[in-house]
Write a protein that holds these residues in place. Structure first.
Motif, PDB file in Angstrom:
ATOM      1  N   ILE A 265       0.335  -1.511  -0.350  1.00  0.00           N
ATOM      2  CA  ILE A 265       0.363  -0.176   0.320  1.00  0.00           C
ATOM      3  C   ILE A 265       0.462   0.861  -0.035  1.00  0.00           C
ATOM      4  O   ILE A 265       2.319   1.235  -0.128  1.00  0.00           O
ATOM      5  N   CYS A 266       0.510   2.203  -0.079  1.00  0.00           N
ATOM      6  CA  CYS A 266       1.308   3.701   0.170  1.00  0.00           C
ATOM      7  C   CYS A 266       2.047   3.520  -0.991  1.00  0.00           C
ATOM      8  O   CYS A 266       2.943   3.941  -0.464  1.00  0.00           O
ATOM      9  N   PRO A 267       1.857   3.857  -2.263  1.00  0.00           N
ATOM     10  CA  PRO A 267       3.251   3.791  -3.073  1.00  0.00           C
ATOM     11  C   PRO A 267       3.768   5.137  -3.326  1.00  0.00           C
ATOM     12  O   PRO A 267       2.481   6.181  -3.267  1.00  0.00           O
TER      13      PRO A 267
ATOM     14  N   THR B 242      11.982   6.014  -8.043  1.00  0.00           N
ATOM     15  CA  THR B 242      12.462   4.878  -6.941  1.00  0.00           C
ATOM     16  C   THR B 242      11.238   5.587  -6.592  1.00  0.00           C
ATOM     17  O   THR B 242      10.182   6.151  -6.412  1.00  0.00           O
ATOM     18  N   LEU B 243      10.407   3.873  -6.196  1.00  0.00           N
ATOM     19  CA  LEU B 243       9.535   3.974  -5.189  1.00  0.00           C
ATOM     20  C   LEU B 243       9.305   3.685  -3.806  1.00  0.00           C
ATOM     21  O   LEU B 243      10.739   2.796  -3.052  1.00  0.00           O
ATOM     22  N   TYR B 244       8.967   4.325  -3.611  1.00  0.00           N
ATOM     23  CA  TYR B 244       7.829   4.053  -1.459  1.00  0.00           C
ATOM     24  C   TYR B 244       7.414   3.547  -1.296  1.00  0.00           C
ATOM     25  O   TYR B 244       6.661   4.021  -1.965  1.00  0.00           O
ATOM     26  N   PHE B 245       6.696   2.358  -0.543  1.00  0.00           N
ATOM     27  CA  PHE B 245       5.482   1.810  -0.422  1.00  0.00           C
ATOM     28  C   PHE B 245       5.714   1.705   0.635  1.00  0.00           C
ATOM     29  O   PHE B 245       6.781   0.972   1.996  1.00  0.00           O
ATOM     30  N   SER B 246       4.513   0.486   1.717  1.00  0.00           N
ATOM     31  CA  SER B 246       4.346   0.254   2.574  1.00  0.00           C
ATOM     32  C   SER B 246       3.712  -1.179   2.195  1.00  0.00           C
ATOM     33  O   SER B 246       2.846  -1.183   1.561  1.00  0.00           O
TER      34      SER B 246
END
Length: 187
Positions: A118-120, A128-132
């Motif tokens: 979730i939360c991309p 660069t991808l941050y996610f949970s």
């Protein structure tokens, strides 16, 4: 309808130049599912009427948490069978030259798991991808990860951002400044 209505709106993504936004609109009469993705463009009179991003993105499932590349041509979002339920998956779509979006597909590479992803948040560099996720090895509950896009378009093995960013609690909602040195998050 307008961007803000008496219905439920949230999870906004704005193109780098501020001229286009995508948001999750929920429980709207014309919606296909509990939440769908809508767009609006900035005009000389303010934000345009909101418009559905169409059948290539919206389904009877739950579509939410959009994030746009700086140039507005890559859209990532979350799809799940039902609102706030398990098995959330990160999807992507690209903007065609005619202004329509390609049919959404699961993000290629090693980001998605059978659990909750979730939360991309796409960094300004677009690669660069941050996610949970609670499906990758973590410290407890949802942890924050980073993945980088390869030249072939797939997303690489996620790296856990570690302590103190991650804790034994649910950690999500990271935004990183364009210089990559400062992060902002919800917990």
């Amino acid at each position: 309808g307008k961007v803000n209505t008496s219905f439920n709106e949230g999870a906004v993504a704005i193109r780098g130049d501020g001229g286009y936004l995508v948001f999750a609109g929920c429980d709207r009469p014309e919606g296909k599912g509990s939440c769908d993705l809508y767009g609006a463009v900035w005009t000389s009179k303010g934000w345009s009427e909101a418009f559905s991003l169409g059948d290539s993105l919206n389904t009877p499932q739950w579509e939410t948490q959009p994030t746009l590349s700086s140039d507005g041509r890559l859209l990532l979002f979350v799809r799940a069978p039902e609102r706030d339920k398990n098995q959330s998956t990160l999807f992507y779509s690209t903007l065609r030259d005619d202004g329509t979006w390609t049919r959404a597909k699961p993000l290629p590479g090693k980001v998605n798991t059978p659990y909750n992803d979730i939360c991309p948040r796409l960094h300004a560099d677009g690669n660069t991808l941050y996610f949970s996720s609670d499906g990758h090895l973590g410290m407890g509950g949802l942890d924050l990860f980073v993945s980088r896009r390869s030249l072939d378009g797939t997303w690489g093995e996620p790296t856990n951002l570690g302590y103190p960013i991650n804790s034994t609690q649910d950690d999500f909602g990271l935004a990183v400044s364009p210089d990559g040195k400062t992060g902002y998050m919800g917990r």
